[in-house]
Scaffold this active site. Structure first.
Site, PDB file in Angstrom:
ATOM      1  N   HIS A 180     -14.265  50.666  28.283  1.00  0.00           N
ATOM      2  CA  HIS A 180     -15.022  49.513  27.928  1.00  0.00           C
ATOM      3  C   HIS A 180     -15.749  49.759  26.658  1.00  0.00           C
ATOM      4  CE1 HIS A 180     -17.662  45.855  28.399  1.00  0.00           C
ATOM      5  NE2 HIS A 180     -16.655  45.608  29.297  1.00  0.00           N
ATOM      6  N   GLU A 193     -12.208  45.278  35.992  1.00  0.00           N
ATOM      7  CA  GLU A 193     -10.776  44.761  36.308  1.00  0.00           C
ATOM      8  C   GLU A 193     -10.284  45.755  37.305  1.00  0.00           C
ATOM      9  OE1 GLU A 193     -10.625  42.432  34.903  1.00  0.00           O
ATOM     10  OE2 GLU A 193     -10.745  42.121  32.828  1.00  0.00           O
TER      11      GLU A 193
HETATM   12  N1  ACO Z   1      -6.775  54.906  28.770  1.00  0.00           N
HETATM   13  C1  ACO Z   1      -6.630  55.864  27.741  1.00  0.00           C
HETATM   14  N2  ACO Z   1      -7.260  56.129  26.905  1.00  0.00           N
HETATM   15  C2  ACO Z   1      -8.455  55.684  26.703  1.00  0.00           C
HETATM   16  C3  ACO Z   1      -8.781  54.370  27.477  1.00  0.00           C
HETATM   17  C4  ACO Z   1      -7.967  54.230  28.450  1.00  0.00           C
HETATM   18  N3  ACO Z   1      -8.122  53.140  29.420  1.00  0.00           N
HETATM   19  N4  ACO Z   1     -10.018  53.849  27.151  1.00  0.00           N
HETATM   20  C5  ACO Z   1     -10.437  54.559  25.976  1.00  0.00           C
HETATM   21  N5  ACO Z   1      -9.402  55.315  25.720  1.00  0.00           N
HETATM   22  C6  ACO Z   1      -9.634  56.511  24.771  1.00  0.00           C
HETATM   23  C7  ACO Z   1      -9.348  55.701  23.245  1.00  0.00           C
HETATM   24  O1  ACO Z   1      -7.950  55.852  23.225  1.00  0.00           O
HETATM   25  C8  ACO Z   1      -9.969  56.510  22.288  1.00  0.00           C
HETATM   26  O2  ACO Z   1      -9.323  57.664  22.335  1.00  0.00           O
HETATM   27  P1  ACO Z   1      -9.058  58.506  20.922  1.00  0.00           P
HETATM   28  O3  ACO Z   1     -10.318  58.653  20.246  1.00  0.00           O
HETATM   29  O4  ACO Z   1      -8.515  59.879  21.235  1.00  0.00           O
HETATM   30  O5  ACO Z   1      -8.148  57.611  20.055  1.00  0.00           O
HETATM   31  C9  ACO Z   1     -11.167  56.816  23.036  1.00  0.00           C
HETATM   32  O6  ACO Z   1     -10.937  56.729  24.423  1.00  0.00           O
HETATM   33  C10 ACO Z   1     -12.485  56.027  22.806  1.00  0.00           C
HETATM   34  O7  ACO Z   1     -12.196  54.722  23.200  1.00  0.00           O
HETATM   35  P2  ACO Z   1     -13.475  53.771  23.278  1.00  0.00           P
HETATM   36  O8  ACO Z   1     -14.141  53.850  21.985  1.00  0.00           O
HETATM   37  O9  ACO Z   1     -14.368  54.167  24.398  1.00  0.00           O
HETATM   38  O10 ACO Z   1     -12.885  52.447  23.845  1.00  0.00           O
HETATM   39  P3  ACO Z   1     -12.577  51.133  22.894  1.00  0.00           P
HETATM   40  O11 ACO Z   1     -13.679  50.323  22.557  1.00  0.00           O
HETATM   41  O12 ACO Z   1     -11.596  51.260  21.565  1.00  0.00           O
HETATM   42  O13 ACO Z   1     -11.477  50.204  23.955  1.00  0.00           O
HETATM   43  C11 ACO Z   1     -10.869  49.063  25.695  1.00  0.00           C
HETATM   44  C12 ACO Z   1     -11.931  49.646  24.837  1.00  0.00           C
HETATM   45  C13 ACO Z   1     -10.154  48.374  24.773  1.00  0.00           C
HETATM   46  C14 ACO Z   1     -11.507  48.342  27.115  1.00  0.00           C
HETATM   47  C15 ACO Z   1     -10.063  50.313  26.048  1.00  0.00           C
HETATM   48  O14 ACO Z   1     -10.711  51.057  27.039  1.00  0.00           O
HETATM   49  C16 ACO Z   1      -8.728  50.011  26.959  1.00  0.00           C
HETATM   50  O15 ACO Z   1      -7.826  49.529  26.324  1.00  0.00           O
HETATM   51  N6  ACO Z   1      -8.775  50.017  28.328  1.00  0.00           N
HETATM   52  C17 ACO Z   1      -7.783  49.778  29.212  1.00  0.00           C
HETATM   53  C18 ACO Z   1      -7.579  48.359  29.260  1.00  0.00           C
HETATM   54  C19 ACO Z   1      -8.603  47.449  30.051  1.00  0.00           C
HETATM   55  O16 ACO Z   1      -8.854  47.966  31.222  1.00  0.00           O
HETATM   56  N7  ACO Z   1      -9.456  46.244  29.778  1.00  0.00           N
HETATM   57  C20 ACO Z   1     -10.389  45.814  30.607  1.00  0.00           C
HETATM   58  C21 ACO Z   1     -11.529  45.980  29.701  1.00  0.00           C
HETATM   59  S1  ACO Z   1     -12.720  45.419  30.538  1.00  0.00           S
HETATM   60  C22 ACO Z   1     -12.900  43.591  30.067  1.00  0.00           C
HETATM   61  O17 ACO Z   1     -12.564  43.259  29.211  1.00  0.00           O
HETATM   62  C23 ACO Z   1     -13.619  42.606  31.027  1.00  0.00           C
END
Ligand code: ACO
Length: 394
Positions: free
Chosen positions: A276, A331
């Site tokens: 998130h 979610e």
């Molecule tokens: N799966 C795999 N890797 C992940 C995930 C995930 N679900 N979430 C974060 N990461 C990784 C990122 O790729 C990043 O890796 P890197 O630095 O090696 O490239 C690292 O973790 C840091 O990520 P964050 O800064 O914590 O996350 P960001 O703010 O960029 O993204 C997001 C947040 C878009 C929600 C992401 O976690 C994601 O795509 N999750 C999956 C989709 C999802 O479940 N969405 C619903 C969110 S809740 C809502 O919107 C109501």
């Protein structure tokens, strides 16, 4: 209980930082650009408080977990709109104006339910003419109308006639009854009501910001909510729960989770239902919905797999991404509840919109009372002034 009862128990608010006055404003070239407005305070709100570090979500000061346990969506919506926590507050499903039914009958077969809901709200706006400033009555009407409209669309796309609303039901129970034409299972109605409570409000997210921008121009509530639905439609905002369902189908059984998750992360894929932008702790909405899903006997097998897969995913994230705190988000368990009450996956995003209707309209009312046009600046990165080349004689 009224707001004043509650205020007595609350600590005094901290002194507010002052807004920047026009005289203090630096030229755009000297100001910091924040892509995506990250970290920019663009509004003051008394509605929702999100603390991503602590995993805390409050509506008007009340923790989300307690609101799910002790309240209904009707009471929570009224709390957001008026600040009052009233036992008698109720929202019941509304009759759909004929103009809305006519418009939805004309929609092509391939229409996505999110587009249908946006169209229904737009036609409701043309019919009801909810003038600026938005009021609590307008918010109540729109929030009660939207589930009936979405349910009618779902029936019409299957060649079925819409079902008349039953005012004895809650909004969530009525939605299920208008989808199926049958009296809802009380446990399913209660579970969906809890989902509505959890989805009602979440600070200045993209759709709520869109809603506030539109209201800030003194436009009307229907226009603002149409814009908000448009923002929520984007896959970065409202689309994850359906993908959680297909992900768990693909994984199949907890024994296959370890290999599946490691391979997905190695490919750079996102594991849906985890991570998130704001929360660094366990999403309190996920915790509340997990409890709800645990109470649904229809979900027992699915939930057993989901919980075991969740443990594997969290362990692998801890090992492979030790510098990032990646926890379960709302979610993951929203998918369990929505599937458990029998909704098809393409109704998941518009059902999220039904829940958020209370929050959007509360923000609209709050923004209108501030009555300040939202108009940020852009940093100009185009060419400097120059003469328009002539095309010769005209
Ligand atoms: N799966 C795999 N890797 C992940 C995930 C995930 N679900 N979430 C974060 N990461 C990784 C990122 O790729 C990043 O890796 P890197 O630095 O090696 O490239 C690292 O973790 C840091 O990520 P964050 O800064 O914590 O996350 P960001 O703010 O960029 O993204 C997001 C947040 C878009 C929600 C992401 O976690 C994601 O795509 N999750 C999956 C989709 C999802 O479940 N969405 C619903 C969110 S809740 C809502 O919107 C109501």
């Amino acid at each position: 209980m009224t707001t004043s009862d509650t205020d007595a128990a609350r600590p005094a608010p901290e002194a507010k930082p002052q807004a920047v006055t026009p005289a203090e404003r630096k030229p755009a070239t000297e100001r910091t650009y924040s892509p995506g407005l990250t970290g920019v305070i663009a509004a003051e709100t008394a509605l929702g408080f999100v603390d991503g570090e602590k995993g805390q979500l409050l509506y008007r000061g009340y923790p989300i977990g307690q609101l799910v346990e002790k309240g209904t969506y009707g009471q929570v919506a009224e709390l957001l709109w008026t600040g009052e926590w009233r036992k008698s507050a109720r929202l019941v499903p509304a009759v759909i104006p004929e103009a809305v039914l006519c418009a939805m009958r004309e929609l092509p077969d391939h229409t996505h339910p999110m587009d249908a809901l946006r169209t229904a709200v737009s036609v409701w706006g043309a019919w009801r003419r909810p003038h600026w400033p938005p009021t609590v009555d307008q918010a109540r009407e729109l929030t009660a109308f939207a589930p009936s409209a979405l349910a009618a669309f779902h029936r019409m796309r299957q060649g079925l006639e819409p079902v008349q609303p039953n005012p004895k039901l809650t909004l969530a129970g009525g939605f299920l009854q208008q989808l199926t034409g049958k009296d809802p299972d009380p446990a399913a109605a209660r579970a969906l009501d809890a989902y509505f409570v959890v989805g009602a409000e979440h600070g200045l997210n993209a759709s709520t910001f869109t809603c506030r921008v539109i209201i800030s121009t003194r436009s009307d509530l229907a226009s603002a909510v149409c814009g908000a639905i448009g923002a929520l439609k984007g896959p970065l905002h409202g689309g994850a729960p359906a993908e959680v369902v297909s992900q768990l189908h693909e994984i199949g059984s907890p024994e296959r989770a370890e290999k599946w998750v490691r391979e997905a992360i190695a490919r750079g894929d996102k594991i849906m239902g985890f991570g998130h932008r704001v929360y660094r702790a366990y999403d309190p909405r996920a915790a509340a919905l997990r409890k709800v899903a645990e109470g649904m006997s229809s979900m027992a097998d699915w939930l057993d797999t989901a919980v075991k897969v969740e443990d594997v995913v969290l362990r692998i994230f801890g090992e492979l991404k030790p510098d990032h705190v990646i926890k379960t988000n709302v979610e993951y368990y929203a998918a369990a509840v929505l599937q458990g009450v029998g909704l098809p996956p393409d109704l998941f995003p518009p059902t999220f919109a039904l829940a958020r209707m209370a929050g959007w309209s509360a923000h609209a009312i709050e923004q209108a009372s501030a009555d300040k046009l939202i108009r940020p600046d852009a940093r100009y990165v185009g060419p400097p002034e120059m003469d328009v080349p002539s095309f010769g004689s005209r």
